[in-house]
Design a protein around this motif. Structure first.
Motif, PDB file in Angstrom:
ATOM      1  N   HIS A  31      -8.014   2.823   3.041  1.00 36.18           N
ATOM      2  CA  HIS A  31      -7.029   3.898   2.892  1.00 36.18           C
ATOM      3  C   HIS A  31      -7.624   5.281   3.140  1.00 36.18           C
ATOM      4  CE1 HIS A  31      -3.770   1.691   0.415  1.00 36.18           C
ATOM      5  NE2 HIS A  31      -4.472   0.826   1.129  1.00 36.18           N
ATOM      6  N   LEU A  32      -8.847   5.496   2.702  1.00 32.46           N
ATOM      7  CA  LEU A  32      -9.449   6.823   2.833  1.00 32.46           C
ATOM      8  C   LEU A  32     -10.669   6.839   3.742  1.00 32.46           C
ATOM      9  CD1 LEU A  32      -9.161   8.114  -0.855  1.00 32.46           C
ATOM     10  CD2 LEU A  32      -7.693   8.634   1.095  1.00 32.46           C
ATOM     11  N   GLN A  33     -10.850   5.800   4.547  1.00 32.54           N
ATOM     12  CA  GLN A  33     -11.990   5.778   5.465  1.00 32.54           C
ATOM     13  C   GLN A  33     -11.611   6.363   6.814  1.00 32.54           C
ATOM     14  OE1 GLN A  33     -13.197   1.638   5.328  1.00 32.54           O
ATOM     15  NE2 GLN A  33     -14.933   2.178   4.027  1.00 32.54           N
ATOM     16  N   GLN A  34     -12.569   7.070   7.414  1.00 34.81           N
ATOM     17  CA  GLN A  34     -12.382   7.643   8.742  1.00 34.81           C
ATOM     18  C   GLN A  34     -11.964   6.556   9.727  1.00 34.81           C
ATOM     19  OE1 GLN A  34     -12.673  10.788   9.748  1.00 34.81           O
ATOM     20  NE2 GLN A  34     -13.626  11.730   7.978  1.00 34.81           N
ATOM     21  N   GLY A  35     -10.994   6.867  10.576  1.00 37.18           N
ATOM     22  CA  GLY A  35     -10.591   5.962  11.635  1.00 37.18           C
ATOM     23  C   GLY A  35      -9.709   4.805  11.203  1.00 37.18           C
ATOM     24  N   HIS A  36      -9.226   4.810   9.967  1.00 39.61           N
ATOM     25  CA  HIS A  36      -8.402   3.698   9.478  1.00 39.61           C
ATOM     26  C   HIS A  36      -7.032   4.171   8.991  1.00 39.61           C
ATOM     27  CE1 HIS A  36     -11.473   0.562   9.650  1.00 39.61           C
ATOM     28  NE2 HIS A  36     -12.320   1.492   9.259  1.00 39.61           N
ATOM     29  N   ASP A  37      -6.550   5.284   9.498  1.00 38.79           N
ATOM     30  CA  ASP A  37      -5.249   5.786   9.066  1.00 38.79           C
ATOM     31  C   ASP A  37      -4.154   4.835   9.531  1.00 38.79           C
ATOM     32  OD1 ASP A  37      -3.408   7.413   7.872  1.00 38.79           O
ATOM     33  OD2 ASP A  37      -3.443   8.966   9.415  1.00 38.79           O
ATOM     34  N   ALA A  38      -3.096   4.728   8.745  1.00 42.00           N
ATOM     35  CA  ALA A  38      -1.957   3.875   9.087  1.00 42.00           C
ATOM     36  C   ALA A  38      -0.703   4.738   9.154  1.00 42.00           C
ATOM     37  CB  ALA A  38      -1.788   2.785   8.042  1.00 42.00           C
ATOM     38  N   LEU A  39       0.196   4.363  10.056  1.00 42.21           N
ATOM     39  CA  LEU A  39       1.459   5.080  10.195  1.00 42.21           C
ATOM     40  C   LEU A  39       2.612   4.174   9.794  1.00 42.21           C
ATOM     41  CD1 LEU A  39       0.905   6.817  13.642  1.00 42.21           C
ATOM     42  CD2 LEU A  39       0.692   7.836  11.377  1.00 42.21           C
ATOM     43  N   HIS A  40       3.600   4.768   9.130  1.00 39.65           N
ATOM     44  CA  HIS A  40       4.807   4.059   8.729  1.00 39.65           C
ATOM     45  C   HIS A  40       5.956   5.055   8.831  1.00 39.65           C
ATOM     46  CE1 HIS A  40       7.362   1.221   6.660  1.00 39.65           C
ATOM     47  NE2 HIS A  40       7.702   2.162   5.785  1.00 39.65           N
ATOM     48  N   SER A  45       0.832  -1.209   0.000  1.00 39.49           N
ATOM     49  CA  SER A  45       0.000   0.000   0.000  1.00 39.49           C
ATOM     50  C   SER A  45       0.862   1.254   0.000  1.00 39.49           C
ATOM     51  CB  SER A  45      -0.925   0.018   1.217  1.00 39.49           C
ATOM     52  OG  SER A  45      -1.872  -1.009   1.110  1.00 39.49           O
ATOM     53  N   TRP A  46       1.923   1.228   0.775  1.00 39.48           N
ATOM     54  CA  TRP A  46       2.811   2.390   0.833  1.00 39.48           C
ATOM     55  C   TRP A  46       3.560   2.564  -0.476  1.00 39.48           C
ATOM     56  CZ3 TRP A  46       2.803   5.983   4.620  1.00 39.48           C
ATOM     57  CH2 TRP A  46       2.024   5.681   5.739  1.00 39.48           C
ATOM     58  N   HIS A  47       3.940   1.461  -1.126  1.00 40.15           N
ATOM     59  CA  HIS A  47       4.601   1.557  -2.432  1.00 40.15           C
ATOM     60  C   HIS A  47       3.640   2.143  -3.467  1.00 40.15           C
ATOM     61  CE1 HIS A  47       8.094  -0.481  -0.956  1.00 40.15           C
ATOM     62  NE2 HIS A  47       7.442  -1.609  -0.725  1.00 40.15           N
ATOM     63  N   GLY A  48       2.404   1.669  -3.440  1.00 36.04           N
ATOM     64  CA  GLY A  48       1.391   2.188  -4.363  1.00 36.04           C
ATOM     65  C   GLY A  48       1.111   3.650  -4.140  1.00 36.04           C
ATOM     66  N   GLN A  49       1.033   4.057  -2.871  1.00 32.62           N
ATOM     67  CA  GLN A  49       0.770   5.466  -2.567  1.00 32.62           C
ATOM     68  C   GLN A  49       1.942   6.324  -3.006  1.00 32.62           C
ATOM     69  OE1 GLN A  49       1.933   7.952  -0.382  1.00 32.62           O
ATOM     70  NE2 GLN A  49       0.206   9.265  -0.844  1.00 32.62           N
ATOM     71  N   ALA A  50       3.170   5.838  -2.825  1.00 28.13           N
ATOM     72  CA  ALA A  50       4.355   6.582  -3.262  1.00 28.13           C
ATOM     73  C   ALA A  50       4.363   6.722  -4.787  1.00 28.13           C
ATOM     74  CB  ALA A  50       5.623   5.883  -2.775  1.00 28.13           C
ATOM     75  N   MET A  51       3.994   5.674  -5.508  1.00 27.89           N
ATOM     76  CA  MET A  51       3.918   5.727  -6.967  1.00 27.89           C
ATOM     77  C   MET A  51       2.848   6.720  -7.409  1.00 27.89           C
ATOM     78  SD  MET A  51       4.980   4.848  -9.918  1.00 27.89           S
ATOM     79  CE  MET A  51       6.024   3.445  -9.642  1.00 27.89           C
ATOM     80  N   TYR A  52       1.696   6.672  -6.750  1.00 32.50           N
ATOM     81  CA  TYR A  52       0.594   7.586  -7.062  1.00 32.50           C
ATOM     82  C   TYR A  52       1.033   9.039  -6.868  1.00 32.50           C
ATOM     83  CZ  TYR A  52      -4.116   9.604  -6.828  1.00 32.50           C
ATOM     84  OH  TYR A  52      -5.238  10.365  -7.022  1.00 32.50           O
ATOM     85  N   LEU A  53       1.690   9.322  -5.747  1.00 28.61           N
ATOM     86  CA  LEU A  53       2.171  10.672  -5.466  1.00 28.61           C
ATOM     87  C   LEU A  53       3.239  11.096  -6.480  1.00 28.61           C
ATOM     88  CD1 LEU A  53       1.907  13.104  -3.596  1.00 28.61           C
ATOM     89  CD2 LEU A  53       3.567  12.035  -2.081  1.00 28.61           C
ATOM     90  N   ARG A 104       4.907   8.531   9.478  1.00 31.45           N
ATOM     91  CA  ARG A 104       4.193   9.225   8.412  1.00 31.45           C
ATOM     92  C   ARG A 104       2.776   8.670   8.335  1.00 31.45           C
ATOM     93  NH1 ARG A 104       7.524   8.235   3.208  1.00 31.45           N
ATOM     94  NH2 ARG A 104       7.273   6.157   4.062  1.00 31.45           N
ATOM     95  N   SER A 105       1.810   9.533   8.124  1.00 34.76           N
ATOM     96  CA  SER A 105       0.413   9.153   8.030  1.00 34.76           C
ATOM     97  C   SER A 105       0.044   8.919   6.565  1.00 34.76           C
ATOM     98  CB  SER A 105      -0.463  10.267   8.609  1.00 34.76           C
ATOM     99  OG  SER A 105      -1.791  10.146   8.164  1.00 34.76           O
ATOM    100  N   LEU A 106      -0.556   7.767   6.287  1.00 34.06           N
ATOM    101  CA  LEU A 106      -0.979   7.463   4.925  1.00 34.06           C
ATOM    102  C   LEU A 106      -2.031   8.463   4.451  1.00 34.06           C
ATOM    103  CD1 LEU A 106      -0.668   5.403   2.577  1.00 34.06           C
ATOM    104  CD2 LEU A 106      -2.626   4.201   3.541  1.00 34.06           C
ATOM    105  N   GLN A 107      -3.003   8.774   5.302  1.00 29.95           N
ATOM    106  CA  GLN A 107      -4.064   9.696   4.893  1.00 29.95           C
ATOM    107  C   GLN A 107      -3.551  11.122   4.704  1.00 29.95           C
ATOM    108  OE1 GLN A 107      -7.390   9.074   7.552  1.00 29.95           O
ATOM    109  NE2 GLN A 107      -7.904   7.147   6.556  1.00 29.95           N
ATOM    110  N   LYS A 108      -2.564  11.538   5.487  1.00 27.85           N
ATOM    111  CA  LYS A 108      -1.987  12.871   5.281  1.00 27.85           C
ATOM    112  C   LYS A 108      -1.219  12.930   3.969  1.00 27.85           C
ATOM    113  CE  LYS A 108      -1.772  14.406  10.041  1.00 27.85           C
ATOM    114  NZ  LYS A 108      -0.920  14.758  11.173  1.00 27.85           N
ATOM    115  N   ARG A 109      -0.589  11.806   3.604  1.00 26.61           N
ATOM    116  CA  ARG A 109       0.113  11.772   2.314  1.00 26.61           C
ATOM    117  C   ARG A 109      -0.886  11.855   1.161  1.00 26.61           C
ATOM    118  NH1 ARG A 109       5.294  10.260   1.612  1.00 26.61           N
ATOM    119  NH2 ARG A 109       4.793   8.872  -0.120  1.00 26.61           N
ATOM    120  N   TYR A 110      -2.037  11.196   1.301  1.00 30.42           N
ATOM    121  CA  TYR A 110      -3.072  11.325   0.275  1.00 30.42           C
ATOM    122  C   TYR A 110      -3.595  12.761   0.227  1.00 30.42           C
ATOM    123  CZ  TYR A 110      -3.599   6.378  -0.926  1.00 30.42           C
ATOM    124  OH  TYR A 110      -3.402   5.097  -1.382  1.00 30.42           O
TER     125      TYR A 110
END
Length: 112
Positions: free
Chosen positions: A44-53, A16-24, A56-62
């Motif tokens: 990925h974009l649902q309330q209350g399901h943010d992931a950290l790596h 998921s993080w690789h895909g999000q990085a490619m998308y960005l 870094r927040s996946l939803q903030k990166r989106y």
């Protein structure tokens, strides 16, 4: 030519993080990729399901994608259609048949 980035893995998955990085990356090159969320990727974009790596927040990166002219993310649903209030950004919902029709005309499809 439309480039589709399809996210099918849960937000905690490394793919998921690789895909999000490619998308960005595609967005920053002004290629305006189309994000598609389906299966476990819906979180990925649902309330209350943010992931950290690495703190870094996946939803903030989106959210960074508001800086670019990317199309509204598509979410593929069939039975249970989440209410608009469940999403952290506006999304467009479609079913599997509608997605298949769009992908048939796609220039590139990347699945993560």
């Amino acid at each position: 030519m439309t480039i589709y980035v399809i996210q099918t893995q849960a937000a905690e998955s490394p793919a998921s993080w690789h895909g999000q990085a490619m998308y960005l990356a595609l967005a920053t090159m002004e290629l305006n990729p189309q994000l598609v969320l389906m299966g476990d990727g819906l979180t990925h974009l649902q309330q209350g399901h943010d992931a950290l790596h690495n703190e870094r927040s996946l939803q903030k990166r989106y959210a960074l994608l508001d800086l670019y002219e990317c199309p509204t993310p598509l979410v593929v649903t069939e039975a249970h259609e989440p209410a608009p209030s469940e999403w952290v950004v506006p999304v467009a919902q479609l079913n599997h048949t509608e997605l298949a029709a769009r992908l048939a005309c796609a220039g590139k499809v990347l699945r993560f």
